[in-house]
Design an enzyme around this catalytic site. Structure first.
Site, PDB file in Angstrom:
ATOM      1  N   GLU A   1     -50.210 -88.443  19.170  1.00 43.92           N
ATOM      2  CA  GLU A   1     -50.806 -87.822  17.971  1.00 43.92           C
ATOM      3  C   GLU A   1     -52.183 -88.425  17.738  1.00 43.92           C
ATOM      4  O   GLU A   1     -52.645 -89.290  18.483  1.00 43.92           O
ATOM      5  CB  GLU A   1     -49.923 -88.031  16.741  1.00 43.92           C
TER       6      GLU A   1
ATOM      7  N   ASP B   1     -55.156 -93.180   8.384  1.00 44.42           N
ATOM      8  CA  ASP B   1     -55.659 -92.064   9.197  1.00 44.42           C
ATOM      9  C   ASP B   1     -57.147 -91.783   8.971  1.00 44.42           C
ATOM     10  O   ASP B   1     -57.542 -90.643   8.687  1.00 44.42           O
ATOM     11  CB  ASP B   1     -54.864 -90.786   8.873  1.00 44.42           C
TER      12      ASP B   1
HETATM   13  O1  FUB Z   1     -50.161 -90.213   8.009  1.00 49.31           O
HETATM   14  C1  FUB Z   1     -49.164 -89.345   8.494  1.00 49.31           C
HETATM   15  C2  FUB Z   1     -49.149 -89.334   9.987  1.00 49.31           C
HETATM   16  O2  FUB Z   1     -48.959 -90.652  10.471  1.00 49.31           O
HETATM   17  C3  FUB Z   1     -50.441 -88.908  10.621  1.00 49.31           C
HETATM   18  O3  FUB Z   1     -50.681 -87.536  10.564  1.00 49.31           O
HETATM   19  C4  FUB Z   1     -50.238 -89.472  11.970  1.00 49.31           C
HETATM   20  O4  FUB Z   1     -51.387 -89.494  12.779  1.00 49.31           O
HETATM   21  C5  FUB Z   1     -49.719 -90.858  11.641  1.00 49.31           C
HETATM   22  O5  FUB Z   1     -50.748 -91.758  11.351  1.00 49.31           O
END
Ligand code: FUB
Length: 327
Positions: free
Chosen positions: A226, A19
């Protein structure tokens, strides 16, 4: 610990990182990743396998240099309101202060977004005692515009709980969104001058097709899932994000930081591992994409590594799609 970095290779190999939010501060590249732990957790759609506890800040003098791990910058045990799952963070600089924005579950299991401050881009960061009032869900990305106004983009489906916030109230078991209904958009809220609060209720961002029709929930190749990121190129606002279930990074463009955004296409084709997450940053006149994949761990979804590569634009402002494993 320092490793000289090659394009499309892990920035560091002594810890798992994911991330990445990359920024240029003080003329250097700073990368704010999640810190994946080398443990076995139950894997489910709730994201329990992503059980991270702290953040490390990475930096590079330039894209040709070594990558330095500055060590632990913030731990969940030092955040009074947070209980677990320190997911994708971001950072910003304003008021001679560096701000680290991060999501975590509160003591009721609800994802909220907090902020911590430091005099140094590498931390350590001191957390505010409470999460940002009115914040919810995950994956904050903070964009400071040329006029000094700062906006936080955020939100994630499934484990990120965005479906539970279809009204301004948290609903634990929300009605399902049918494939033919408009998809949920990420949220945006302008931040206060001190960067510690929202100045308004977060609003939902509209992402539309070329005809101006909202992308639908069943349009999994294009709809928001996301990991939002905002950057500006030639005066236009580029909102890029993960499509989740179809594992792509895609983007949409607007003349306004709050949209509506018109869908354009793919930035990054799928990587090894379920999640995909990125940031886009300009350094010394060139553009770079920071992303992660699970190649170092042999494909473990929750043991990822941050990498980077160059990103190019076509003359019309569209982004040249990147295949992370292409030549
Ligand atoms: O790393 C945890 C979660 O997985 C992140 O918040 C999302 O964007 C995905 O990458």
């Amino acid at each position: 610990m320092a490793n000289k970095v090659k394009r499309n290779e892990p920035l560091v190999t002594h810890i798992y990182t994911a991330d990445p939010s990359a920024h240029v501060f003080d003329g250097k590249l700073y990368i704010y990743p999640s810190h994946d732990l080398d443990h076995v957790k139950e894997s489910n759609d709730n994201g329990d396998q992503y059980d991270m506890e702290d953040y490390h800040v990475l930096s590079m003098e330039n894209p040709e240099s070594e990558c330095v791990d500055h060590g632990e910058a913030l731990h969940v045990k030092d955040v009074p309101w947070a209980s677990k799952q320190m997911w994708a963070p971001d950072a910003a600089y304003k008021n001679d202060t560096y701000y680290l924005f991060f999501p975590a579950r509160d003591h009721d299991g609800i994802f909220r977004i907090g902020v911590a401050t430091s005099a140094s881009p590498s931390g350590p960061f001191s957390p505010q005692p409470n999460y940002i009032p009115g914040s919810f869900s995950i994956d904050p990305a903070v964009f400071v515009d040329e006029d000094g106004r700062a906006y936080m983009y955020f939100g994630g489906l499934w484990g990120g709980q965005l479906e539970k916030w279809q009204t301004d109230e948290y609903v634990n078991e929300p009605a399902e969104i049918a494939p033919g209904q408009p998809a949920l958009g990420p949220r945006v809220a302008e931040l206060s001058e001190d960067m510690l609060a929202f100045v308004e209720q977060p609003v939902e961002i509209a992402i539309v097709d070329e005809q101006g029709n909202a992308l639908l929930a069943g349009d999994e190749d294009r709809r928001y899932f996301e990991g939002p990121w905002m950057h500006k190129y030639n005066g236009k606002y580029y909102l890029s994000y993960s499509t989740g279930t179809t594992h792509k990074i895609v983007y949409a463009i607007s003349d306004n930081p709050k949209g509506p955004f018109v869908f354009q296409g793919t930035v990054l084709t799928p990587v090894l591992g379920w999640t995909t997450h990125h940031s886009i940053v300009q350094f010394d006149g060139k553009w770079y994409l920071f992303y992660h994949d699970s190649s170092l761990s042999g494909g473990a979804d929750n043991k990822r590594s941050v990498k980077f590569t160059e990103l190019a634009y076509n003359e019309d402002g569209t982004i040249v799609p990147i295949d992370p494993y292409g030549s």
